[in-house]
Design a protein around this motif. Structure first.
Motif: not given
Length: 137
Positions: A5-8, A100-101, A105-112, A121-129
């Motif tokens: 995930n890119d913090p920016a 896509v966010w 717990g939701v991980v799919d490297e191929e989909a990312a 842009d892709v964010v994976m395995d984290t929560c916006p809150l």
């Protein structure tokens, strides 16, 4: 290559007003999607519930699929299990979403990788809150 995930990107998605389609959002108040969608609204992001029952949630009209959502979708927030995430990511690509966010717990490297290759842009395995709390700290 494992997604990082890119913090920016996280900061931009959370601080730039955008329309978030929350896939898996229903009226079930016990589900994390219900709390996260309310938090997104409090941050100023309009939400669109996407669920097979097409329920209205938090005053927002629901749709059964991403393809049925009228207008632009800036972020597709994925609250389905990892086995189904790729299908949702492919739908996000098809509707021209900007990002896509994939939730905690939701991980799919191929989909990312498919989403990145399509320019999303892709964010994976984290929560916006969780991430917005880090931004405010």
């Amino acid at each position: 290559m494992a997604h990082r995930n890119d913090p920016a990107v996280i900061a931009r998605l959370l601080t730039t007003p955008g329309r978030w389609a929350v896939v898996g959002l229903s009226q079930n108040t016990a589900r994390a999607a219900h709390r996260v969608a309310a938090g997104l609204q409090q941050m100023g992001h309009p939400i669109v519930p996407v669920h097979p029952r097409a329920e209205e949630v938090h005053g927002a009209r629901g749709y059964r699929t991403l393809a049925e959502v009228p207008g632009r979708v800036d972020v597709v927030d994925v609250f389905v299990n990892s086995r189904r995430a790729g299908e949702v990511v492919d739908q996000a690509i098809a509707v021209g979403a900007g990002a896509v966010w994939l939730q905690l717990g939701v991980v799919d490297e191929e989909a990312a990788a498919r989403a990145r290759d399509a320019g999303l842009d892709v964010v994976m395995d984290t929560c916006p809150l969780i991430e917005v709390a880090h931004l405010r700290a």
